[in-house]
Design a protein around this motif. Structure first.
Motif, short mmCIF file in Angstrom:
data_model
loop_
_atom_site.label_atom_id
_atom_site.label_comp_id
_atom_site.label_asym_id
_atom_site.label_seq_id
_atom_site.Cartn_x
_atom_site.Cartn_y
_atom_site.Cartn_z
N VAL A 161 3.13 8.71 -6.87
CA VAL A 161 2.17 7.42 -7.04
C VAL A 161 0.84 8.22 -6.64
O VAL A 161 -0.34 7.76 -7.82
N ILE A 162 0.71 8.62 -5.23
CA ILE A 162 -0.72 8.48 -4.52
C ILE A 162 -1.68 9.64 -5.12
O ILE A 162 -2.19 9.99 -5.54
N LEU A 163 -0.34 10.66 -5.62
CA LEU A 163 -1.79 11.82 -6.20
C LEU A 163 -1.55 11.75 -8.08
O LEU A 163 -2.98 12.14 -7.92
N TYR A 220 6.44 5.11 7.11
CA TYR A 220 7.50 4.75 6.91
C TYR A 220 8.30 5.34 7.06
O TYR A 220 9.41 5.39 7.32
N THR A 221 8.38 5.82 5.78
CA THR A 221 9.45 7.03 4.64
C THR A 221 9.77 8.29 5.56
O THR A 221 10.87 8.60 5.34
N GLY A 237 0.46 -0.73 0.07
CA GLY A 237 -0.63 0.35 -0.10
C GLY A 237 0.82 1.49 -0.20
O GLY A 237 1.80 1.55 0.43
N ARG A 238 -0.42 2.43 -1.10
CA ARG A 238 1.31 3.37 -0.95
C ARG A 238 0.99 4.72 0.56
O ARG A 238 2.06 4.91 0.81
N LYS A 239 -0.18 4.13 0.85
CA LYS A 239 -0.03 4.97 2.27
C LYS A 239 0.45 4.39 3.36
O LYS A 239 1.15 5.29 4.40
N ARG A 271 -7.46 4.51 -4.49
CA ARG A 271 -8.33 3.18 -4.60
C ARG A 271 -7.76 2.76 -6.17
O ARG A 271 -8.26 1.75 -6.00
N ARG A 272 -7.06 3.23 -6.94
CA ARG A 272 -6.27 2.44 -7.61
C ARG A 272 -5.50 1.43 -7.31
O ARG A 272 -6.43 0.15 -7.51
N PHE A 273 -5.28 1.67 -6.05
CA PHE A 273 -3.93 0.56 -5.50
C PHE A 273 -5.08 -0.49 -5.19
O PHE A 273 -5.30 -1.73 -5.15
N GLU A 274 -6.65 -0.38 -4.86
CA GLU A 274 -7.58 -1.25 -3.62
C GLU A 274 -7.80 -2.21 -4.99
O GLU A 274 -8.09 -3.45 -4.28
N THR A 275 -8.31 -1.65 -5.88
CA THR A 275 -8.98 -2.74 -7.04
C THR A 275 -7.59 -3.23 -7.25
O THR A 275 -8.01 -4.58 -8.09
#
Length: 437
Positions: A147-149, A106-107, A99-101, A215-219
């Motif tokens: 990537v998140i944005l 962590y980073t 996951g991106r979040k 949402r794209r990651f979740e799907t």
């Protein structure tokens, strides 16, 4: 009757959008509440990341004096630090698996801790080690935030959003420049500047509570594969895109990074500027220069990524030549134009790095290209040291390297595809990665 009612129902489900006025930076795109929240959170992380990144270039002369570093060894030292981007290749792909979040959180913690530890460095070796580790985390953070944005905003304003992210996050450089003006009065000098980097820890709690997963990651959860499988598939399925981005991403930093890092040192040594004068130019001139992010974002959405990316990439080194070979107002004006075009081209290349690959390995691709850029920067710094040994001048050495920066624009012009206005799924559809595991 049922078919006629469907569009009305769909329209009713359209979330409310807001366009916030940012003053000097213009307006935000018409974002939904979710998009607005994501934008501000990733921008905040980017702000502190850029504050951290600006410190080495600004305080290079003072750090060099503290550790008694020889002039001829500066390029090698900076090259080693830049190689800290390489471990980010191990960190960033975790965003494609977990996951991106989570990885963003962590980073942020990682680069904050190692930046603060830099203030405690007792010799040049420990300083290099702390900066190396901090850059590994900050590079991963920057890739994931982008990537998140990109995954959250609408296709028609993607370049605009990326440009605003770059411009607002670049205010971290401005704050660093302001702090640098007081370096001779701060407790512990340049060490105090690094200690202030502990502040980003304050944003971790709100990030954890309110930042949504994309949402794209979740799907795409069920489609994620191992890192080695994803990376092999990435190169196999999109070889031309990866090679073109890698070429531009290598040549640009090779030619541009040495000059950028040595700018404050140049002003102080070649022109006798004080830290306060350097800070003023960075703050006031930089405020104009970073507008290149916004201009590039808007123009690339309207006129195309490829054309505008090539134009800005080729103009920047030309004005860099003027800066390192002029004086007075001409020199200052050239620096502002160079910075404007540099930030503009970086915005467009950053948008490309996230657009050209599918969701299931978008973070992996962004990280890999970041490492390519790091290798370019490290190579440029090593070459700068070698050229300095021959010509006896850092300023002549970086001027010679600007030819590589210019050539990166030619790569964009002739080898990059056009992506403006296209949905991510149309630009880079998911491929069958099973064979790549």
């Amino acid at each position: 009757m049922r078919e006629a009612e469907a569009p009305i129902e769909a329209a009713a489900e359209e979330p409310e959008r807001r366009s916030v006025n940012l003053g000097l930076f213009g307006r935000l795109p018409p974002f939904t509440q979710r998009q607005l929240r994501v934008f501000w959170l990733v921008t905040t992380a980017g702000f502190f990341n850029n504050y951290d990144g600006a410190l080495l270039g600004l305080a290079l002369k003072q750090i060099q004096q503290a550790f008694k570093m020889a002039e001829a060894s500066l390029g090698s030292m900076l090259s080693i630090i830049k190689l800290g981007f390489i471990p980010s290749l191990l960190l960033t792909p975790l965003a494609d698996r977990y996951g991106r979040k989570r990885l963003l959180l962590y980073t942020v913690v990682g680069y904050t801790i190692f930046t603060a530890l830099t203030a405690l460095a007792w010799n040049s070796t420990s300083f290099i080690a702390m900066r190396f580790a901090a850059i590994a985390f900050s590079a991963a953070e920057g890739s994931v935030a982008l990537v998140i944005l990109v995954e959250e905003v609408d296709a028609g304003v993607r370049g605009w959003a990326v440009g605003l992210l770059g411009a607002l996050a670049s205010c971290g450089y401005g704050v660093a420049a302001l702090v640098f003006a007081f370096i001779n009065y701060l407790p512990y000098g340049w060490r105090g500047m690094y200690a202030l980097a502990l502040l980003p820890l304050a944003i971790v709690i709100p990030l954890r509570r309110v930042l949504p997963e994309t949402r794209r990651f979740e799907t795409s959860v069920r489609e994620r594969k191992s890192f080695t499988g994803v990376f092999r598939a990435l190169v196999r399925e999109y070889p031309a895109r990866f090679l073109a981005l890698s070429a531009a991403g290598f040549l640009g930093p090779l030619g541009g990074v040495p000059g950028g890092i040595l700018t404050a040192k140049y002003l102080q040594e070649a022109h006798g500027w004080s830290p306060g004068q350097v800070s003023t130019m960075y703050f006031l001139g930089g405020a104009l220069g970073i507008l290149g992010n916004i201009v590039a974002g808007r123009l690339s959405d309207r006129l195309g990524r490829r054309t505008m990316g090539a134009v800005f990439m080729m103009i920047a080194p030309l004005f860099g030549l003027v800066f390192f070979n002029a004086a007075g107002p001409v020199m200052i004006g050239a620096w502002i134009v160079q910075l404007f075009c540099d930030t503009a081209s970086s915005t467009i290349v950053n948008a490309y790095s996230a657009e050209l690959f599918p969701t299931s390995y978008r973070s992996t691709a962004s990280s890999a290209l970041g490492v390519v850029g790091t290798l370019g920067a490290a190579t440029g710094l090593l070459l700068e040291s070698a050229i300095y040994a021959r010509v006896g001048s850092h300023w002549r050495a970086v001027s010679i390297l600007f030819a590589c920066w210019f050539s990166a624009g030619l790569v964009i012009l002739f080898f990059f595809p056009e992506t403006a206005g296209e949905e991510l799924e149309a630009i880079s559809p998911e491929q069958n990665l099973a064979a790549g595991e």
